[in-house]
Each structure stands twice: as C-alpha cells, then as structure tokens.
Motif scaffolding. Structure first.
Motif, PDB file in Angstrom:
ATOM      1  N   MET A  95      19.361 -45.588 -17.327  1.00  0.00           N
ATOM      2  CA  MET A  95      19.360 -45.623 -18.786  1.00  0.00           C
ATOM      3  C   MET A  95      17.940 -45.385 -19.296  1.00  0.00           C
ATOM      4  N   SER A  96      17.782 -44.516 -20.277  1.00  0.00           N
ATOM      5  CA  SER A  96      16.462 -44.236 -20.826  1.00  0.00           C
ATOM      6  C   SER A  96      15.921 -45.444 -21.582  1.00  0.00           C
ATOM      7  N   HIS A  97      14.597 -45.444 -21.785  1.00  0.00           N
ATOM      8  CA  HIS A  97      13.972 -46.545 -22.523  1.00  0.00           C
ATOM      9  C   HIS A  97      14.529 -46.615 -23.943  1.00  0.00           C
ATOM     10  N   LEU A  98      14.695 -45.451 -24.578  1.00  0.00           N
ATOM     11  CA  LEU A  98      15.255 -45.417 -25.939  1.00  0.00           C
ATOM     12  C   LEU A  98      16.659 -46.023 -25.948  1.00  0.00           C
ATOM     13  N   ALA A  99      17.499 -45.626 -25.007  1.00  0.00           N
ATOM     14  CA  ALA A  99      18.867 -46.142 -24.963  1.00  0.00           C
ATOM     15  C   ALA A  99      18.883 -47.637 -24.694  1.00  0.00           C
ATOM     16  N   ALA A 100      17.994 -48.109 -23.809  1.00  0.00           N
ATOM     17  CA  ALA A 100      17.976 -49.527 -23.475  1.00  0.00           C
ATOM     18  C   ALA A 100      17.532 -50.379 -24.661  1.00  0.00           C
ATOM     19  N   VAL A 101      16.499 -49.936 -25.365  1.00  0.00           N
ATOM     20  CA  VAL A 101      16.038 -50.688 -26.535  1.00  0.00           C
ATOM     21  C   VAL A 101      17.096 -50.647 -27.634  1.00  0.00           C
ATOM     22  N   ARG A 148       8.556 -40.703 -27.243  1.00  0.00           N
ATOM     23  CA  ARG A 148       7.604 -39.595 -27.253  1.00  0.00           C
ATOM     24  C   ARG A 148       7.043 -39.396 -25.848  1.00  0.00           C
ATOM     25  N   ASP A 149       7.405 -38.277 -25.239  1.00  0.00           N
ATOM     26  CA  ASP A 149       6.938 -37.986 -23.893  1.00  0.00           C
ATOM     27  C   ASP A 149       5.429 -37.808 -23.826  1.00  0.00           C
ATOM     28  N   ASP A 150       4.830 -37.272 -24.899  1.00  0.00           N
ATOM     29  CA  ASP A 150       3.413 -36.939 -24.835  1.00  0.00           C
ATOM     30  C   ASP A 150       2.520 -38.171 -24.757  1.00  0.00           C
ATOM     31  N   VAL A 151       2.975 -39.303 -25.288  1.00  0.00           N
ATOM     32  CA  VAL A 151       2.177 -40.529 -25.203  1.00  0.00           C
ATOM     33  C   VAL A 151       2.888 -41.622 -24.406  1.00  0.00           C
ATOM     34  N   GLY A 152       4.098 -41.356 -23.937  1.00  0.00           N
ATOM     35  CA  GLY A 152       4.821 -42.333 -23.130  1.00  0.00           C
ATOM     36  C   GLY A 152       5.117 -43.622 -23.856  1.00  0.00           C
ATOM     37  N   ARG A 153       5.504 -43.521 -25.122  1.00  0.00           N
ATOM     38  CA  ARG A 153       5.770 -44.705 -25.941  1.00  0.00           C
ATOM     39  C   ARG A 153       7.062 -44.521 -26.736  1.00  0.00           C
ATOM     40  N   LEU A 154       7.684 -45.653 -27.030  1.00  0.00           N
ATOM     41  CA  LEU A 154       8.790 -45.669 -27.971  1.00  0.00           C
ATOM     42  C   LEU A 154       8.195 -45.817 -29.364  1.00  0.00           C
ATOM     43  N   ILE A 155       8.657 -44.982 -30.293  1.00  0.00           N
ATOM     44  CA  ILE A 155       8.061 -44.909 -31.621  1.00  0.00           C
ATOM     45  C   ILE A 155       9.069 -45.337 -32.677  1.00  0.00           C
ATOM     46  N   ALA A 156       8.693 -46.306 -33.495  1.00  0.00           N
ATOM     47  CA  ALA A 156       9.463 -46.667 -34.683  1.00  0.00           C
ATOM     48  C   ALA A 156       8.907 -45.835 -35.839  1.00  0.00           C
ATOM     49  N   ILE A 157       9.762 -45.054 -36.461  1.00  0.00           N
ATOM     50  CA  ILE A 157       9.324 -44.052 -37.432  1.00  0.00           C
ATOM     51  C   ILE A 157       9.643 -44.502 -38.850  1.00  0.00           C
ATOM     52  N   ARG A 158       8.620 -44.646 -39.647  1.00  0.00           N
ATOM     53  CA  ARG A 158       8.710 -44.838 -41.087  1.00  0.00           C
ATOM     54  C   ARG A 158       9.786 -45.843 -41.503  1.00  0.00           C
ATOM     55  N   PRO A 159       9.559 -47.140 -41.248  1.00  0.00           N
ATOM     56  CA  PRO A 159      10.539 -48.139 -41.694  1.00  0.00           C
ATOM     57  C   PRO A 159      10.640 -48.164 -43.211  1.00  0.00           C
ATOM     58  N   ALA A 187      12.860 -56.428 -28.565  1.00  0.00           N
ATOM     59  CA  ALA A 187      13.704 -55.654 -27.657  1.00  0.00           C
ATOM     60  C   ALA A 187      12.860 -54.887 -26.652  1.00  0.00           C
ATOM     61  N   VAL A 188      11.706 -54.383 -27.079  1.00  0.00           N
ATOM     62  CA  VAL A 188      10.792 -53.694 -26.167  1.00  0.00           C
ATOM     63  C   VAL A 188      10.195 -54.684 -25.175  1.00  0.00           C
ATOM     64  N   THR A 189       9.775 -55.846 -25.667  1.00  0.00           N
ATOM     65  CA  THR A 189       9.194 -56.869 -24.794  1.00  0.00           C
ATOM     66  C   THR A 189      10.194 -57.306 -23.727  1.00  0.00           C
ATOM     67  N   ASP A 190      11.453 -57.427 -24.096  1.00  0.00           N
ATOM     68  CA  ASP A 190      12.479 -57.853 -23.139  1.00  0.00           C
ATOM     69  C   ASP A 190      12.582 -56.913 -21.954  1.00  0.00           C
ATOM     70  N   LEU A 191      12.225 -55.653 -22.160  1.00  0.00           N
ATOM     71  CA  LEU A 191      12.307 -54.661 -21.087  1.00  0.00           C
ATOM     72  C   LEU A 191      11.002 -54.530 -20.315  1.00  0.00           C
ATOM     73  N   ALA A 192       9.980 -55.285 -20.748  1.00  0.00           N
ATOM     74  CA  ALA A 192       8.671 -55.267 -20.085  1.00  0.00           C
ATOM     75  C   ALA A 192       8.087 -53.854 -20.043  1.00  0.00           C
ATOM     76  N   GLY A 193       8.362 -53.068 -21.093  1.00  0.00           N
ATOM     77  CA  GLY A 193       7.820 -51.721 -21.166  1.00  0.00           C
ATOM     78  C   GLY A 193       6.530 -51.688 -21.957  1.00  0.00           C
ATOM     79  N   PRO A 194       5.999 -50.494 -22.209  1.00  0.00           N
ATOM     80  CA  PRO A 194       4.789 -50.370 -23.020  1.00  0.00           C
ATOM     81  C   PRO A 194       5.061 -50.833 -24.448  1.00  0.00           C
ATOM     82  N   PRO A 195       4.024 -51.240 -25.173  1.00  0.00           N
ATOM     83  CA  PRO A 195       4.229 -51.727 -26.538  1.00  0.00           C
ATOM     84  C   PRO A 195       4.905 -50.690 -27.427  1.00  0.00           C
ATOM     85  N   LEU A 196       5.634 -51.186 -28.408  1.00  0.00           N
ATOM     86  CA  LEU A 196       6.244 -50.335 -29.425  1.00  0.00           C
ATOM     87  C   LEU A 196       5.160 -49.841 -30.374  1.00  0.00           C
ATOM     88  N   VAL A 197       5.244 -48.598 -30.779  1.00  0.00           N
ATOM     89  CA  VAL A 197       4.332 -48.044 -31.782  1.00  0.00           C
ATOM     90  C   VAL A 197       5.121 -47.795 -33.059  1.00  0.00           C
TER      91      VAL A 197
END
Length: 322
Positions: free
Chosen positions: A1-7, A74-85, A102-112
């Motif tokens: 499962m991708s990081h986006l799908a998991a979050v 975003r593949d170029d920076v290896g981060r999950l991006i929250a866009i314009r809330p 949700a990002v912390t629960d997966l122990a992934g890189p910080p959310l941007v």
C-alpha cells in the motif's frame, strides 16, 4: 500500500474523514470543496483545478467537518503533501492535526502542508510545526512559496500610463497588430496539447516534475466540467502562440497555467490581455501566484507595478519520536 493510500485510510477509519480521489469525472466542479477560502483568506488556488495540478492528477480530497484539503505524494521530495487547506480556522487546524497524527502512526517522514495563510501558519508554529528540514530544491527552497503571491490591481485600461508601465506598453505596441486574443469558458481544442508539450518556450528542458504538471494540465482539458474557468488564447494566422487558464470563484481571478512560444515580450502582452478580460467580467484583481525564483518574482512585480503581495507558508509537522 502506498504512503498516500495508507494515510488516507487512517484518516477515513480513525478520524472519520471523507476521502475521495480527484478524477476527471469530478475535476473542475465548484462544489468539490465546501469552501474555497482559508480562514476567510483567498489564498492562491481558489478552484478544484489547482488541487488536480498540484497533485499531478493523482491526489485525494480529504474533508472533515466543514474543512477540506488536497493530499498527494511528491516523489521529488519524498513527502506527503497537504495542499491548501480550506474552511474555518478551527476546523482547518483539526483536519491538519488528524493528518499529522495519521502520518505519525505510520512512522513516515513528516507531513508537509502548503499554501498556509499567516493565520493558519501562526497557529501551526505554536503547535511545533516548522520549516522543512531540507530545502525543496537548491534554487527554490520553498518551491513556489519562496516568494510571495503577486496580486495584480492595476487600472483596467487598454494602455496604462506613466514610466512604470513603459515595458508593458512596449509589449502591447509590439504584438497588438500581430495576434488575435480569445477567451472562452471551455477549451477550443486548437492545438493546446501540442503547444504545451512541444512548442512552448522551455518545452525541451522540462524535468519529470514539470512534465507531470503539464500532463495534468492537458488531461484536465477533457474534464466533464469547466465551472467558472476561462481558457485564454493568442493566435497568429490560425496558429496557437499562447494558452492560459484562469478561474474566479471568490471575486479575485487566479492564474493556473500559461504556456507561450518563445518570443520577446509575448508573455507580458498575453498576461495584460488576460488581466483586462478578467477585470471586465467582474474580477477585482488577478492573482499570479507565488514564485520559485527571484527572477520570476521580479518579472511579475516589474511588469505589474500596481499590485499587492500575499505571503503563504510551507511547513512540516512536528517530529514525534517512537
């Protein structure tokens, strides 16, 4: 499962968020989000097309209570991006808190999170959000938030006077008799894809990230909806020379895309025609967005000296050790 799908799954099941992929079937609808204002501010990107383009056509819309945002990897920076809330301030903060958890629960890189007004950014900093731990890339540490949005407020006259508008007048004198300008609520289908991918300035120099953006633009032309969008064209002897997309939902027009052939001052002339057209159909200003580089920012501010600047911020969620 991708990081986006998991979050996204975590947001749906743990926090009760509504998560929907952005598809061509839903793209360009004005009702895709509950509002297009962020804590009352008209941050750049006030249309669903903005989310599709920033997500390269592969993102989700996440909503909870009366707040919403885009979510994309975003593949170029290896981060999950929250866009314009968007939404009321407290609801936006709750949604971002849930996404960060949700990002912390997966122990992934910080959310941007991107495109935050000062009000949202201030509260996030109070909660420990910081600048990205590494630059977006060397020449643009915060991508198109390195420099402020430029919102054009010039008088809507055919030929503005004064020394400060000399470069713009020179562009008008150079091109007005040579090109035909057209604005339409739906795409004309007169070679937009060819211009974007093969004939525009820098077409041979796009990196993979820019190619993905252009692919998302051309795909959007086939959407079932074109709510509140305007498609702008410059042609010469029936040959497409420049193409752009704007939208106005909030009373301020926003520019989302522009491609033009390589010719001196052609972009300046085209932007002026777009600005006049948008003002004449009711917009109070034209937001050209932020800039990645100093040269692009200076082009906008020099070409359109009557403007205001609006800063947005890019922040990453706090690191929570496990």
């Amino acid at each position: 499962m991708s990081h986006l799908a998991a979050v996204s799954r975590g947001l749906r099941h743990r926090f009760g968020a509504d998560v929907r992929p952005i598809t061509l079937a839903t793209l360009n609808r004005v009702d895709l989000l509950p509002t297009y204002l962020q804590a009352g501010a008209d941050v750049h990107g006030s249309h669903s097309l903005f989310y599709w383009l920033r997500a390269r056509g592969r993102g989700h819309i996440v909503s909870r209570d009366n707040a919403a945002m885009g979510l994309a990897w975003r593949d170029d920076v290896g981060r999950l991006i929250a866009i314009r809330p968007v939404g009321p301030l407290e609801a936006v903060m709750r949604l971002l808190d849930a996404a960060a958890q949700a990002v912390t629960d997966l122990a992934g890189p910080p959310l941007v999170v991107r495109y935050c007004s000062p009000a949202v950014a201030g509260l996030l900093r109070d909660q420990g959000w910081t600048q990205m731990s590494s630059p977006w890339h060397a020449d643009a540490p915060a991508d198109d938030e390195t420099h402020p949005e430029v919102i054009v407020t010039a008088p809507a006259v055919e030929m503005p006077g004064g020394r400060k508008y000399k470069p713009l007048r020179e562009a008008v004198f150079r091109h007005a008799s040579r090109y035909q300008y057209t604005a339409r609520p739906t795409p004309l289908g007169i070679g937009e894809t060819t211009l974007i991918h093969a004939e525009a300035a820098r077409a041979d120099d796009y990196d993979q990230h820019e190619l993905g953006f252009n692919d998302a633009v051309t795909a959007s032309l086939a959407s079932h909806h074109h709510d509140r969008l305007t498609y702008h064209y410059l042609t010469r002897r029936d040959r497409l020379a420049a193409f752009a997309i704007t939208a106005d939902i909030t009373g301020v027009a926003h520019g989302y895309y522009l491609a033009a052939r390589s010719e001196p001052r052609l972009v300046t002339y085209f932007l002026w025609l777009i600005y006049l057209q948008q003002r004449r159909v009711g917009a109070s200003a034209l937001n050209l967005g932020g800039s990645e580089t100093r040269s692009l920012f200076e082009f906008k501010t020099h070409t359109f000296p009557d403007h205001i600047q609006q800063r947005t911020c890019l922040l990453q969620s706090p690191h929570v050790p496990h």
